[in-house]
Design an enzyme around this catalytic site. Structure first.
Site, PDB file in Angstrom:
ATOM      1  N   ARG A  79       0.820  -1.207   0.000  1.00 40.77           N
ATOM      2  CA  ARG A  79       0.000   0.000   0.000  1.00 40.77           C
ATOM      3  C   ARG A  79       0.860   1.265   0.000  1.00 40.77           C
ATOM      4  O   ARG A  79       0.437   2.310  -0.479  1.00 40.77           O
ATOM      5  CB  ARG A  79      -0.927  -0.027   1.218  1.00 40.77           C
ATOM      6  CG  ARG A  79      -1.959   1.066   1.276  1.00 40.77           C
ATOM      7  CD  ARG A  79      -2.880   0.919   2.480  1.00 40.77           C
ATOM      8  NE  ARG A  79      -3.797  -0.192   2.337  1.00 40.77           N
ATOM      9  CZ  ARG A  79      -3.773  -1.296   3.070  1.00 40.77           C
ATOM     10  NH1 ARG A  79      -2.848  -1.459   4.001  1.00 40.77           N
ATOM     11  NH2 ARG A  79      -4.649  -2.258   2.880  1.00 40.77           N
ATOM     12  N   TYR A  80       2.053   1.193   0.575  1.00 45.16           N
ATOM     13  CA  TYR A  80       2.934   2.345   0.713  1.00 45.16           C
ATOM     14  C   TYR A  80       4.246   2.062  -0.019  1.00 45.16           C
ATOM     15  O   TYR A  80       4.684   0.909  -0.098  1.00 45.16           O
ATOM     16  CB  TYR A  80       3.214   2.638   2.187  1.00 45.16           C
ATOM     17  CG  TYR A  80       1.975   2.858   3.020  1.00 45.16           C
ATOM     18  CD1 TYR A  80       1.278   4.068   2.958  1.00 45.16           C
ATOM     19  CD2 TYR A  80       1.487   1.857   3.850  1.00 45.16           C
ATOM     20  CE1 TYR A  80       0.140   4.269   3.728  1.00 45.16           C
ATOM     21  CE2 TYR A  80       0.346   2.048   4.618  1.00 45.16           C
ATOM     22  CZ  TYR A  80      -0.323   3.256   4.553  1.00 45.16           C
ATOM     23  OH  TYR A  80      -1.454   3.449   5.297  1.00 45.16           O
ATOM     24  N   ARG A 111       7.360   0.026   2.042  1.00 50.41           N
ATOM     25  CA  ARG A 111       7.097  -1.092   2.935  1.00 50.41           C
ATOM     26  C   ARG A 111       5.959  -1.958   2.399  1.00 50.41           C
ATOM     27  O   ARG A 111       5.075  -1.487   1.678  1.00 50.41           O
ATOM     28  CB  ARG A 111       6.765  -0.611   4.348  1.00 50.41           C
ATOM     29  CG  ARG A 111       5.607   0.370   4.430  1.00 50.41           C
ATOM     30  CD  ARG A 111       5.772   1.235   5.683  1.00 50.41           C
ATOM     31  NE  ARG A 111       4.670   2.175   5.891  1.00 50.41           N
ATOM     32  CZ  ARG A 111       4.619   3.380   5.323  1.00 50.41           C
ATOM     33  NH1 ARG A 111       5.556   3.768   4.473  1.00 50.41           N
ATOM     34  NH2 ARG A 111       3.624   4.195   5.592  1.00 50.41           N
ATOM     35  N   CYS A 116      -4.174 -17.272  14.434  1.00 48.92           N
ATOM     36  CA  CYS A 116      -3.814 -16.486  15.618  1.00 48.92           C
ATOM     37  C   CYS A 116      -3.916 -17.369  16.859  1.00 48.92           C
ATOM     38  O   CYS A 116      -4.626 -18.373  16.870  1.00 48.92           O
ATOM     39  CB  CYS A 116      -4.760 -15.295  15.794  1.00 48.92           C
ATOM     40  SG  CYS A 116      -4.687 -14.066  14.481  1.00 48.92           S
ATOM     41  N   CYS A 128      -9.664 -11.958  18.327  1.00 56.06           N
ATOM     42  CA  CYS A 128     -10.287 -10.770  18.905  1.00 56.06           C
ATOM     43  C   CYS A 128     -11.656 -10.553  18.264  1.00 56.06           C
ATOM     44  O   CYS A 128     -11.823 -10.740  17.063  1.00 56.06           O
ATOM     45  CB  CYS A 128      -9.407  -9.547  18.681  1.00 56.06           C
ATOM     46  SG  CYS A 128      -7.720  -9.738  19.282  1.00 56.06           S
ATOM     47  N   CYS A 187     -11.595  -7.929  15.277  1.00 60.05           N
ATOM     48  CA  CYS A 187     -10.521  -8.049  14.297  1.00 60.05           C
ATOM     49  C   CYS A 187     -10.959  -7.536  12.923  1.00 60.05           C
ATOM     50  O   CYS A 187     -12.015  -7.913  12.411  1.00 60.05           O
ATOM     51  CB  CYS A 187     -10.096  -9.513  14.186  1.00 60.05           C
ATOM     52  SG  CYS A 187      -8.825  -9.807  12.928  1.00 60.05           S
ATOM     53  N   ARG A 193      -9.561  -8.297  10.191  1.00 57.65           N
ATOM     54  CA  ARG A 193      -9.420  -9.380   9.219  1.00 57.65           C
ATOM     55  C   ARG A 193     -10.217 -10.612   9.655  1.00 57.65           C
ATOM     56  O   ARG A 193      -9.888 -11.736   9.297  1.00 57.65           O
ATOM     57  CB  ARG A 193      -7.940  -9.747   9.030  1.00 57.65           C
ATOM     58  CG  ARG A 193      -7.112  -8.653   8.376  1.00 57.65           C
ATOM     59  CD  ARG A 193      -5.745  -9.161   7.895  1.00 57.65           C
ATOM     60  NE  ARG A 193      -5.016  -8.079   7.251  1.00 57.65           N
ATOM     61  CZ  ARG A 193      -3.907  -7.508   7.744  1.00 57.65           C
ATOM     62  NH1 ARG A 193      -3.399  -7.933   8.881  1.00 57.65           N
ATOM     63  NH2 ARG A 193      -3.303  -6.527   7.093  1.00 57.65           N
ATOM     64  N   ASP A 247     -11.587  -0.254  12.943  1.00 51.63           N
ATOM     65  CA  ASP A 247     -11.976  -0.386  11.547  1.00 51.63           C
ATOM     66  C   ASP A 247     -13.412  -0.881  11.416  1.00 51.63           C
ATOM     67  O   ASP A 247     -14.000  -1.407  12.368  1.00 51.63           O
ATOM     68  CB  ASP A 247     -11.020  -1.347  10.830  1.00 51.63           C
ATOM     69  CG  ASP A 247      -9.594  -0.833  10.809  1.00 51.63           C
ATOM     70  OD1 ASP A 247      -9.398   0.322  10.402  1.00 51.63           O
ATOM     71  OD2 ASP A 247      -8.676  -1.579  11.209  1.00 51.63           O
ATOM     72  N   ASP A 259      -7.419   4.214   9.631  1.00 52.66           N
ATOM     73  CA  ASP A 259      -7.105   3.552   8.359  1.00 52.66           C
ATOM     74  C   ASP A 259      -8.308   3.797   7.449  1.00 52.66           C
ATOM     75  O   ASP A 259      -9.388   3.227   7.664  1.00 52.66           O
ATOM     76  CB  ASP A 259      -6.877   2.057   8.581  1.00 52.66           C
ATOM     77  CG  ASP A 259      -5.803   1.504   7.669  1.00 52.66           C
ATOM     78  OD1 ASP A 259      -5.701   1.982   6.534  1.00 52.66           O
ATOM     79  OD2 ASP A 259      -5.068   0.591   8.098  1.00 52.66           O
ATOM     80  N   LYS A 300      -3.428   5.163   6.106  1.00 48.09           N
ATOM     81  CA  LYS A 300      -3.595   5.662   7.471  1.00 48.09           C
ATOM     82  C   LYS A 300      -3.323   7.160   7.534  1.00 48.09           C
ATOM     83  O   LYS A 300      -2.396   7.650   6.890  1.00 48.09           O
ATOM     84  CB  LYS A 300      -2.625   4.963   8.423  1.00 48.09           C
ATOM     85  CG  LYS A 300      -2.839   3.480   8.610  1.00 48.09           C
ATOM     86  CD  LYS A 300      -1.830   2.933   9.617  1.00 48.09           C
ATOM     87  CE  LYS A 300      -2.008   1.444   9.846  1.00 48.09           C
ATOM     88  NZ  LYS A 300      -1.540   0.661   8.677  1.00 48.09           N
TER      89      LYS A 300
END
Length: 345
Positions: free
Chosen positions: A91-92, A95, A104, A108, A111, A113, A274, A311, A318
């Site tokens: 996206r950037y 990086r 995981c 959570c 989450c 995702r 999000d 985001d 972001k």
């Protein structure tokens, strides 16, 4: 002694006294849609008698997760739109994300995702996919940092992690490896000497971004796990999600940021939550988040100040959304008093 197992089903949660029997039927649909995993360490921190327990609210399924709104999205930050090959999100310019796994240690309830992770999620990169992902990184000299995420990359074995780190280290233009994880908090004993050594590679500087949302998560065992990382040469920053009823007040958030700094972890990002499906019951307003950040400024050490960020949905990146102090000809001080700036001569 055999370690206690991770709680992965409603039956597990009920047997541990974390879900009342009368709620089982209502939660079945939630469990079918979204993965459940609560490690023994997190289960021990939950106070079942407290209906507002901040640890329970992060990990135990809630009926409210089946309520979605028109603004919520399965891919709220637009990973798919910026994924040129499997496992990579670019996206950037300097990086990329490298998503080795979609597994995981805990799942959570907020989450972003949540539609991708878990036993029914996107799984792990296979050997061919990893080769293609690393070839993508190697072929783009502008990539300076690789962020290992997922899923939680530290669920992988030290042997597997070392292999990936060594291969990244062999790419001359990659200088930074950043690893996003909850493992030091949710499974502190997994942070072994072998794991710490696996995260080090000759030509890389390694950073670990620890995700924690409440000061109780930084237990003595979690702090000791973080100390093993820092003492082993791994720098650490924090990531926190602003969550309604969990940390959306200056006292709790300030205590969490101080706990990070005491543990040699620099507060980095405070995420506005999000727009993942079924998470509205935990979402604050941006105005409330700005008010909390304003209350922290001046009252809590500058070392403890994260950047409050949003985001932008659908992959637009972001941006900081903290409170503004500067206006035309004036500046607001930490006490809320408006001053002239520049001051009159």
């Amino acid at each position: 002694m055999t370690a206690a197992p991770t709680l992965r089903t409603l039956t597990d949660l009920a047997n541990a006294g974390l879900v009342a029997p009368e709620r089982r039927a209502a939660l079945e649909a939630v469990a079918r849609r979204y993965a459940i995993a609560v490690t023994p360490g997190m289960a021990e921190l939950i106070a079942p008698e407290d209906p507002a327990d901040p640890i329970a609210a992060q990990f135990l399924p809630q009926e409210a997760e089946l309520s979605t709104t028109a603004i919520e999205r399965a891919d709220p930050i637009g990973d798919a739109a910026h994924s040129p090959v499997a496992g990579i999100v670019h996206r950037y310019p300097d990086r990329v994300l490298l998503k080795l796994t979609h597994t995981c240690a805990v799942y959570c309830r907020f989450c972003f995702r949540r539609e991708m992770v878990g036993p029914e999620g996107h799984g792990n990169l296979d050997a061919a996919q990893l080769d293609a992902a690393l070839a993508y990184i190697a072929g783009r000299p502008d990539i300076w940092e690789v962020i290992l995420t997922g899923g939680d990359p530290l669920v992988l074995s030290p042997r597997r992690l070392k292999e990936v780190m060594d291969r990244l280290s062999a790419i001359p233009h990659v200088k930074i490896a950043r690893i996003h994880t909850r493992i030091p908090v949710v499974t502190p004993d997994a942070v072994t000497e072998d794991l710490v050594q696996a995260l080090r590679a000759p030509a890389l500087t390694t950073w670990v971004a620890l995700h924690a949302n409440h000061p109780r998560e930084l237990s003595p065992a979690a702090r000791a796990a973080c100390a093993r990382l820092v003492d082993g040469g791994v720098a650490m920053v924090s990531q926190t999600v602003l969550l309604k009823g969990i940390n959306d007040d200056p006292e709790t958030l300030g205590a969490l940021m101080r706990a990070f700094v005491e543990t040699r972890i620099k507060p980095y990002y405070l995420h506005h939550m999000d727009l993942a499906p079924g998470t509205g019951h935990l979402r604050t307003s941006i105005e409330d988040g700005q008010a909390i950040m304003r209350a922290l400024r001046g009252a809590v050490s500058g070392l403890c100040q994260p950047t409050y960020i949003l985001d932008i949905p659908d992959g637009h990146g972001k941006v900081p959304i903290g409170p503004a102090y500067l206006a035309e000809g004036t500046i607001e001080d930490p006490a809320g008093r408006v001053r002239a700036y520049p001051p009159e001569g």
